[in-house]
Motif scaffolding. Structure first.
Motif, PDB file in Angstrom:
ATOM      1  N   PRO A  27       0.821  -1.207   0.000  1.00 28.49           N
ATOM      2  CA  PRO A  27       0.000   0.000   0.000  1.00 28.49           C
ATOM      3  C   PRO A  27       0.862   1.267   0.000  1.00 28.49           C
ATOM      4  O   PRO A  27       1.918   1.319   0.624  1.00 28.49           O
ATOM      5  N   VAL A  28       0.379   2.282  -0.726  1.00 32.98           N
ATOM      6  CA  VAL A  28       1.098   3.555  -0.842  1.00 32.98           C
ATOM      7  C   VAL A  28       0.101   4.683  -0.606  1.00 32.98           C
ATOM      8  O   VAL A  28      -0.963   4.719  -1.220  1.00 32.98           O
ATOM      9  N   LEU A  29       0.460   5.611   0.282  1.00 28.81           N
ATOM     10  CA  LEU A  29      -0.341   6.803   0.580  1.00 28.81           C
ATOM     11  C   LEU A  29       0.210   8.001  -0.175  1.00 28.81           C
ATOM     12  O   LEU A  29       1.404   8.052  -0.469  1.00 28.81           O
ATOM     13  N   HIS A  30      -0.661   8.992  -0.422  1.00 25.89           N
ATOM     14  CA  HIS A  30      -0.173  10.290  -0.898  1.00 25.89           C
ATOM     15  C   HIS A  30      -0.885  11.375  -0.110  1.00 25.89           C
ATOM     16  O   HIS A  30      -1.998  11.182   0.373  1.00 25.89           O
ATOM     17  N   HIS A  48       4.189  14.309  -1.376  1.00 22.02           N
ATOM     18  CA  HIS A  48       4.882  13.167  -0.786  1.00 22.02           C
ATOM     19  C   HIS A  48       4.072  11.886  -0.948  1.00 22.02           C
ATOM     20  O   HIS A  48       2.841  11.912  -0.980  1.00 22.02           O
ATOM     21  N   LEU A  49       4.803  10.772  -1.021  1.00 17.75           N
ATOM     22  CA  LEU A  49       4.193   9.444  -0.997  1.00 17.75           C
ATOM     23  C   LEU A  49       4.725   8.715   0.222  1.00 17.75           C
ATOM     24  O   LEU A  49       5.867   8.930   0.639  1.00 17.75           O
ATOM     25  N   GLY A  50       3.907   7.836   0.775  1.00 14.51           N
ATOM     26  CA  GLY A  50       4.307   7.016   1.911  1.00 14.51           C
ATOM     27  C   GLY A  50       4.135   5.543   1.580  1.00 14.51           C
ATOM     28  O   GLY A  50       3.040   5.104   1.249  1.00 14.51           O
ATOM     29  N   PHE A  51       5.236   4.790   1.659  1.00 23.48           N
ATOM     30  CA  PHE A  51       5.222   3.356   1.394  1.00 23.48           C
ATOM     31  C   PHE A  51       5.112   2.604   2.713  1.00 23.48           C
ATOM     32  O   PHE A  51       5.937   2.812   3.614  1.00 23.48           O
ATOM     33  N   VAL A  52       4.134   1.721   2.838  1.00 21.71           N
ATOM     34  CA  VAL A  52       4.000   0.881   4.022  1.00 21.71           C
ATOM     35  C   VAL A  52       5.062  -0.209   3.933  1.00 21.71           C
ATOM     36  O   VAL A  52       5.156  -0.915   2.925  1.00 21.71           O
ATOM     37  N   VAL A  53       5.891  -0.295   4.979  1.00 21.94           N
ATOM     38  CA  VAL A  53       6.973  -1.281   5.044  1.00 21.94           C
ATOM     39  C   VAL A  53       6.851  -2.059   6.355  1.00 21.94           C
ATOM     40  O   VAL A  53       6.163  -1.627   7.282  1.00 21.94           O
ATOM     41  N   PRO A  54       7.514  -3.207   6.461  1.00 22.14           N
ATOM     42  CA  PRO A  54       7.402  -4.011   7.688  1.00 22.14           C
ATOM     43  C   PRO A  54       7.947  -3.289   8.917  1.00 22.14           C
ATOM     44  O   PRO A  54       8.803  -2.410   8.812  1.00 22.14           O
ATOM     45  N   GLU A 105      -5.284  -4.095  -2.850  1.00 21.83           N
ATOM     46  CA  GLU A 105      -4.867  -4.065  -4.249  1.00 21.83           C
ATOM     47  C   GLU A 105      -3.354  -4.176  -4.350  1.00 21.83           C
ATOM     48  O   GLU A 105      -2.780  -4.049  -5.418  1.00 21.83           O
ATOM     49  N   ALA A 106      -2.698  -4.372  -3.210  1.00 20.84           N
ATOM     50  CA  ALA A 106      -1.242  -4.418  -3.181  1.00 20.84           C
ATOM     51  C   ALA A 106      -0.810  -5.461  -2.158  1.00 20.84           C
ATOM     52  O   ALA A 106      -1.615  -5.954  -1.382  1.00 20.84           O
ATOM     53  N   ASP A 107       0.489  -5.794  -2.168  1.00 20.12           N
ATOM     54  CA  ASP A 107       1.027  -6.673  -1.140  1.00 20.12           C
ATOM     55  C   ASP A 107       0.792  -6.047   0.228  1.00 20.12           C
ATOM     56  O   ASP A 107       0.451  -4.870   0.349  1.00 20.12           O
ATOM     57  N   LEU A 108       1.014  -6.821   1.285  1.00 24.74           N
ATOM     58  CA  LEU A 108       0.797  -6.317   2.636  1.00 24.74           C
ATOM     59  C   LEU A 108       1.752  -5.196   2.998  1.00 24.74           C
ATOM     60  O   LEU A 108       1.381  -4.251   3.654  1.00 24.74           O
ATOM     61  N   ALA A 109       3.001  -5.279   2.594  1.00 20.88           N
ATOM     62  CA  ALA A 109       3.987  -4.232   2.836  1.00 20.88           C
ATOM     63  C   ALA A 109       5.081  -4.384   1.791  1.00 20.88           C
ATOM     64  O   ALA A 109       5.332  -5.479   1.290  1.00 20.88           O
ATOM     65  N   THR A 110       5.721  -3.277   1.470  1.00 18.48           N
ATOM     66  CA  THR A 110       6.807  -3.309   0.497  1.00 18.48           C
ATOM     67  C   THR A 110       8.086  -3.746   1.198  1.00 18.48           C
ATOM     68  O   THR A 110       8.411  -3.242   2.275  1.00 18.48           O
ATOM     69  N   ASP A 111       8.816  -4.671   0.586  1.00 15.10           N
ATOM     70  CA  ASP A 111      10.082  -5.120   1.135  1.00 15.10           C
ATOM     71  C   ASP A 111      11.050  -3.939   1.149  1.00 15.10           C
ATOM     72  O   ASP A 111      11.255  -3.295   0.118  1.00 15.10           O
ATOM     73  N   PRO A 112      11.657  -3.619   2.300  1.00 17.12           N
ATOM     74  CA  PRO A 112      12.535  -2.444   2.390  1.00 17.12           C
ATOM     75  C   PRO A 112      13.729  -2.493   1.442  1.00 17.12           C
ATOM     76  O   PRO A 112      14.110  -1.470   0.876  1.00 17.12           O
ATOM     77  N   ALA A 113      14.336  -3.657   1.243  1.00 18.57           N
ATOM     78  CA  ALA A 113      15.487  -3.762   0.342  1.00 18.57           C
ATOM     79  C   ALA A 113      15.065  -3.505  -1.103  1.00 18.57           C
ATOM     80  O   ALA A 113      15.770  -2.817  -1.858  1.00 18.57           O
ATOM     81  N   VAL A 114      13.914  -4.018  -1.476  1.00 16.59           N
ATOM     82  CA  VAL A 114      13.396  -3.808  -2.824  1.00 16.59           C
ATOM     83  C   VAL A 114      13.022  -2.335  -3.004  1.00 16.59           C
ATOM     84  O   VAL A 114      13.307  -1.730  -4.047  1.00 16.59           O
ATOM     85  N   LEU A 115      12.417  -1.732  -1.979  1.00 16.23           N
ATOM     86  CA  LEU A 115      12.056  -0.312  -2.042  1.00 16.23           C
ATOM     87  C   LEU A 115      13.307   0.552  -2.152  1.00 16.23           C
ATOM     88  O   LEU A 115      13.353   1.484  -2.955  1.00 16.23           O
ATOM     89  N   ARG A 116      14.320   0.258  -1.351  1.00 13.47           N
ATOM     90  CA  ARG A 116      15.574   1.029  -1.387  1.00 13.47           C
ATOM     91  C   ARG A 116      16.174   1.000  -2.803  1.00 13.47           C
ATOM     92  O   ARG A 116      16.586   2.026  -3.335  1.00 13.47           O
ATOM     93  N   ALA A 117      16.198  -0.170  -3.418  1.00  7.11           N
ATOM     94  CA  ALA A 117      16.738  -0.302  -4.777  1.00  7.11           C
ATOM     95  C   ALA A 117      15.890   0.495  -5.780  1.00  7.11           C
ATOM     96  O   ALA A 117      16.431   1.187  -6.650  1.00  7.11           O
ATOM     97  N   ALA A 118      14.577   0.413  -5.653  1.00  7.26           N
ATOM     98  CA  ALA A 118      13.685   1.134  -6.569  1.00  7.26           C
ATOM     99  C   ALA A 118      13.819   2.646  -6.395  1.00  7.26           C
ATOM    100  O   ALA A 118      13.812   3.394  -7.383  1.00  7.26           O
ATOM    101  N   LEU A 119      13.950   3.109  -5.154  1.00  4.13           N
ATOM    102  CA  LEU A 119      14.120   4.545  -4.915  1.00  4.13           C
ATOM    103  C   LEU A 119      15.454   5.034  -5.467  1.00  4.13           C
ATOM    104  O   LEU A 119      15.545   6.142  -6.003  1.00  4.13           O
TER     105      LEU A 119
END
Length: 145
Positions: free
Chosen positions: A61-64, A70-76, A117-131
């Motif tokens: 899930p992602v907030l705006h 700003h966007l907010g990514f839900v992470v574990p 509509e999305a995974d439960l939380a974004t994997d932090p390592a995957v998010l870091r790489a994408a950012l």
């Protein structure tokens, strides 16, 4: 509430940065709160595109915020303790009772990718790489102007 923030200053965020109470839908029996990574919207939108193009459903899930800054990514939970990506902030939510549901957890925010509509939380390592990739794409695009 504990926050891990990068050394690069950024303007105070609006609603997304104030999300103190989102909880992950963790596996049964685990009532852990989620953390929230907040980034500027341009980088965040690019990262969402990168994550959605990747193999599988890699983005949670992602907030705006209502200003669209700003966007907010839900992470574990636990991500905030080690988050140090420049230009972003990771906030520990402390589990103040709200669950991920169709209603945004803070007034003035809305879901870009809602729970369900999305995974439960974004994997932090995957998010870091994408950012990181998103930052490089933005830098390349800006240097072509």
């Amino acid at each position: 509430m504990e926050t891990s923030q990068s050394v690069v200053p950024r303007p105070p965020s609006t609603a997304v940065g104030r999300v103190p109470s989102v909880e992950c839908d963790a596996p049964p029996g685990d009532d852990s709160p989620c953390d929230l990574v907040t980034v500027p919207s341009r980088q965040g939108l690019e990262a969402v595109d990168i994550l959605r193009r990747g193999a599988g459903d890699a983005v949670g899930p992602v907030l705006h915020d209502d200003g669209g800054r700003h966007l907010g990514f839900v992470v574990p939970p636990g991500t905030a303790a080690a988050w140090d990506l420049p230009g972003s902030t990771c906030t520990e939510t402390d589990g103040r009772g709200l669950r991920l549901n169709p209603e945004p957890p803070v007034e003035g925010s809305d879901w870009l990718l809602p729970p369900g509509e999305a995974d439960l939380a974004t994997d932090p390592a995957v998010l870091r790489a994408a950012l990181g990739e998103a930052a490089r794409i933005i830098e390349a695009a800006d240097s072509c102007r």
